[in-house]
Design an enzyme around this catalytic site. Structure first.
Site, PDB file in Angstrom:
ATOM      1  N   ASP A   5       0.868  -1.169   0.000  1.00  0.00           N
ATOM      2  CA  ASP A   5       0.000   0.000   0.000  1.00  0.00           C
ATOM      3  C   ASP A   5       0.913   1.230   0.000  1.00  0.00           C
ATOM      4  O   ASP A   5       2.108   1.151   0.331  1.00  0.00           O
ATOM      5  CB  ASP A   5      -0.951   0.002   1.207  1.00  0.00           C
ATOM      6  CG  ASP A   5      -2.164   0.916   0.954  1.00  0.00           C
ATOM      7  OD1 ASP A   5      -2.102   1.744   0.023  1.00  0.00           O
ATOM      8  OD2 ASP A   5      -3.165   0.798   1.691  1.00  0.00           O
TER       9      ASP A   5
HETATM   10  C1  BGC Z   1      -5.019   3.269  -0.130  1.00  0.00           C
HETATM   11  C2  BGC Z   1      -5.101   2.229  -1.229  1.00  0.00           C
HETATM   12  C3  BGC Z   1      -4.952   2.906  -2.561  1.00  0.00           C
HETATM   13  C4  BGC Z   1      -3.641   3.646  -2.590  1.00  0.00           C
HETATM   14  C5  BGC Z   1      -3.367   4.347  -3.903  1.00  0.00           C
HETATM   15  C6  BGC Z   1      -3.811   4.177  -0.252  1.00  0.00           C
HETATM   16  O1  BGC Z   1      -3.934   5.268   0.599  1.00  0.00           O
HETATM   17  O2  BGC Z   1      -5.007   2.635   1.116  1.00  0.00           O
HETATM   18  O3  BGC Z   1      -6.310   1.525  -1.157  1.00  0.00           O
HETATM   19  O4  BGC Z   1      -5.041   1.955  -3.599  1.00  0.00           O
HETATM   20  O5  BGC Z   1      -3.654   4.642  -1.573  1.00  0.00           O
HETATM   21  O6  BGC Z   1      -4.208   5.429  -4.079  1.00  0.00           O
END
Ligand code: BGC
Length: 765
Positions: A231
């Site tokens: 993540d």
């Molecule tokens: C989120 C993810 C997301 C990623 C990219 C993170 O803050 O937890 O679910 O895919 O950002 O935007």
């Protein structure tokens, strides 16, 4: 492909390899021009495409290209329809391809441990089976288009509060039966191209740096073949992440690429580990480009139609007193509430879509009927506005029926923080009460990403739970209101009466960084049903404009072993006057066994959504394998079927069981695992037929010896119940000491037999 990748890895410099393991920016991997290794592009996900050609961010702040916003997961889950999830995935795959996006960052299959989690709107359910089935269908839909997915957030990211530092502390059985299980089938059956490792720690180790989860379980046990992507900002130690099996750190992490170079040079990271991560990332890159054939055009109109169909399948009719719905176009109808004009249809944060076309119910209804309208409340903030309310009350009083569009406001639920209570904004509750004072025929349409309290429930005649149903929600709501569509959504989560009733109440969101999952496997309805706690609406609940009856439940065998594949079928009849859809839910139930393995009163083990014309009957068939009856045995570290009576139940919800049949399962023994030792108690041993026989013979000898030793006297032997209760607690080692007549070999034979060790060789000798 393999040869090409090997050749690249051999030619890449250490710096290039380290560089490949983190992003170029927010959305791209790094190309290596010298070797013609191209970049790939990833985008959020999960219910619409957030392709940012301009300024990038992972918080949903800056603009993205217009795209169709489908119902969010909380809503599409209510469809209980795997075919629909496949179709949504397919459409998103096509849109991704046209936008040159190689990996769509979704779906999210995290379990809704508490209704408060700010991101629950992005997740499917409190139930792992529903989550994993819908996730599997979605992933297949996207990937059949030659576009990858990122199954997220692995693992146990069940709250937003301190999501970057907290540790989800979960026992082994709960992990297996609830939290891992939501991911397991998706991985095994759909092979997502990537998996996104979560921000949080699990049992003290960052999920993105956990070898146990990313390698031992995901790859060695489940056979995951793709790449693990962190993540955004979830990796704190690049070496630990690579060692654990997290291949690609996102987003760009230039400074820590150097850590990898240094670690290989000083020997603290094996180069083979780095090569392995590169191999997985290069496979992903090649796969993405092999499939690439951007069409350049996206049929957004077609996508919007699918979004509307999805919303229609997902809206849940919670209350329909006096058949207030469907409405007649001859009625004088008042639409009340700002959400009729500006619907709330998606959540905030990284999943935010720049929607192509939002048609509010107020606009849509013009094709159906003439309605009066008053906004009633401020959707931006929870402030009391008596003037707005008075206007709405007047409009409602002049109509035959008032339809109030209400719900949660954006400030109350979002990625990044959790809700603090289950209440709706006070100004909206006050509005509903005030309208009810003047209008007996009031219907509430709810726009929210998770369960809410409904203090006015007894005063309104109708409630439609629209959740956050995507850009086409207006059309879907109007078609359901007027009966063009018969509602068929079912709640994918329990709606509690009070926050205090929720199973995780005492331990959500933890103290400091420690989040102890004290409720264990008793999440959602598993808790409410077992503990017999009333809820506002149970899991699986939802009404229709027609009625369904169930009959003729058939179970292929009344007595079975773990290996047996059970076939269950049931007849469903639409006895009403409207065509409609029913979600047939199969639960496997177990009486509470205080002294045995603690199991939920019932668990969803299969479901099917079917369409029945008025008067039509269909037989629905399910196959149940051993997993439907097993629990995770923490001693064997394996699934096990514990013998005894199970109920095969057909329910209209987790609370309303309409048909039930008992079956008896034989206890399952796991080869190679010594379940019984000399410390096993008599009570445990007598569950096995051989153990029962042995104890039956040994017990009188033990009693005789006890009398001889003067520990008990003859008269005390008459108190049978007490004796056997006390005896059940004794370990075999103690019994052995009191049955001196038996040779050691006899005890060894007993253990071998109990543990199902093959004795045939011994007996030949
Ligand atoms: C989120 C993810 C997301 C990623 C990219 C993170 O803050 O937890 O679910 O895919 O950002 O935007």
């Amino acid at each position: 492909m393999k040869d090409k990748i090997q050749a690249w890895i051999e030619e890449m410099t250490l710096e290039e390899k380290a560089g490949l393991c983190s992003g170029k920016d927010n959305w791209r991997t790094k190309a290596v021009d010298r070797l013609t290794i191209p970049e790939i592009w990833v985008s959020d996900g999960p219910h619409g495409l957030r392709k940012q050609d301009g300024t990038q961010d992972h918080l949903g702040i800056n603009e993205s290209n217009p795209a169709v916003c489908f119902p969010t997961a909380c809503s599409s889950a209510a469809s209980f329809d795997t075919d629909l999830l496949y179709e949504i995935g397919e459409e998103l795959g096509k849109q991704s391809k046209a936008e040159n996006v190689h990996v769509l960052l979704g779906p999210g299959v995290n379990i809704k441990r508490s209704p408060l989690c700010g991101r629950n709107f992005e997740y499917f359910s409190e139930d792992p089976l529903l989550s994993t089935e819908l996730g599997t269908a979605f992933v297949k839909g996207v990937q059949d288009q030659g576009v990858g997915t990122s199954l997220k957030h692995f693992l146990a990211n069940n709250q937003e509060h301190r999501r970057n530092t907290s540790s989800s502390n979960i026992d082994e059985r709960t992990l297996r039966e609830i939290y891992l299980r939501a991911f397991e089938k998706v991985v095994k059956e759909a092979q997502p191209w990537t998996i996104m490792s979560a921000y949080n720690k699990v049992n003290g180790t960052f999920a993105s740096q956990s070898e146990y989860f990313l390698t031992e379980i995901l790859r060695d046990e489940w056979g995951f073949e793709g790449a693990v992507v962190s993540d955004w900002g979830a990796v704190h130690d690049r070496i630990a992440a690579l060692t654990a099996g997290c291949d690609l750190t996102m987003p760009a992490a230039l400074d820590t690429d150097n850590d990898i170079v240094k670690a290989v040079q000083d020997g603290s990271l094996e180069e083979a580990k780095l090569n392995q991560a590169c191999e997985r990332i290069l496979t992903l890159i090649l796969k993405s480009h092999e499939a690439e054939q951007a069409t350049g055009t996206i049929d957004l109109k077609k996508g919007h139609q699918l979004a509307q169909k999805a919303a229609e399948e997902s809206i849940v009719l919670l209350k329909n007193q006096d058949n207030i719905l469907p409405l007649q176009d001859t009625q004088k109808i008042a639409f009340i509430g700002k959400f009729a004009e500006i619907p709330r249809y998606q959540g905030s944060g990284s999943s935010r879509v720049n929607s192509w076309k939002v048609i509010p119910a107020l606009e849509e209804v013009a094709h159906k009927a003439k309605v009066t309208y008053a906004p009633g409340f401020d959707p931006e903030q929870d402030v009391d506005d008596p003037a707005l309310r008075a206007e709405a009350v007047k409009v409602a009083a002049e109509a035959d029926v008032a339809v109030i569009f209400a719900g949660l406001i954006e400030q109350m639920e979002s990625e990044g923080f959790d809700r603090k209570h289950l209440g709706m904004p006070a100004n909206q509750n006050a509005l509903i009460e005030a309208v009810c004072d003047v209008q007996p025929n009031t219907i509430v349409i709810l726009h929210n990403g998770g369960p809410i309290e409904m203090p006015w429930l007894g005063r309104v005649k109708g409630v439609l739970e629209a959740y956050l149903a995507g850009e086409a929600v207006g059309g879907a709501v109007v078609r359901i209101l007027f009966g063009d569509v018969n509602p068929s959504g079912r709640l994918p989560e329990s709606f509690p009466i009070r926050l205090k009733d929720t199973p995780s109440y005492l331990s959500f969101p933890g103290q400091g960084d420690q989040v102890d999952y004290q409720e264990g496997i008793f999440v959602g309805y598993r808790y409410y049903e077992t503990k017999d706690v009333d809820v506002l609406f149970p899991f699986g609940y939802g009404l229709s404009y027609t009625h369904f009856t169930y009959s003729n439940l058939q179970v292929s065998q009344k007595k079975a072993t773990a290996e047996y594949q059970l076939t269950v079928s049931v007849e469903v009849t639409n006895v009403g006057e409207h065509d409609g859809k029913e979600v047939v839910q199969l639960y496997v139930g177990r009486e509470w066994d205080m002294l045995g393995v603690h199991r939920p009163l019932r668990e969803l083990r299969a479901f099917k959504k079917i369409s029945l014309a008025a008067g039509e009957t269909a037989r629905v068939t399910f196959e149940l394998d051993r997993k439907a009856f097993s629990y995770w045995d923490v001693e064997a570290h394996n699934w096990r079927v514990d013998g005894g009576v199970f109920q095969i139940q057909i329910g209209k919800s987790a609370h309303e069981i309409v048909l039930s049949e008992e079956i008896e399962m034989e206890d399952e023994f796991i080869q190679g695992f010594a379940r019984y030792t000399m410390l096993s108690t008599v009570g445990d041993v007598i569950r096995h037929p051989a153990g029962a026989k042995f104890i039956e013979e040994a017990a009188p000898i033990m009693m005789k010896n006890l009398i001889q030793l003067g520990f008990i006297n003859e008269e005390q032997l008459t108190n049978r119940e007490q004796d056997s209760q006390a005896m059940n607690g004794l370990p075999l080692s103690v019994v052995k000491g009191l049955v001196a007549e038996y040779e050691n070999a006899r005890w060894e034979d007993l253990l071998n037999e109990l543990n199902e060790v093959d004795l045939s060789n011994d007996s030949e000798e």
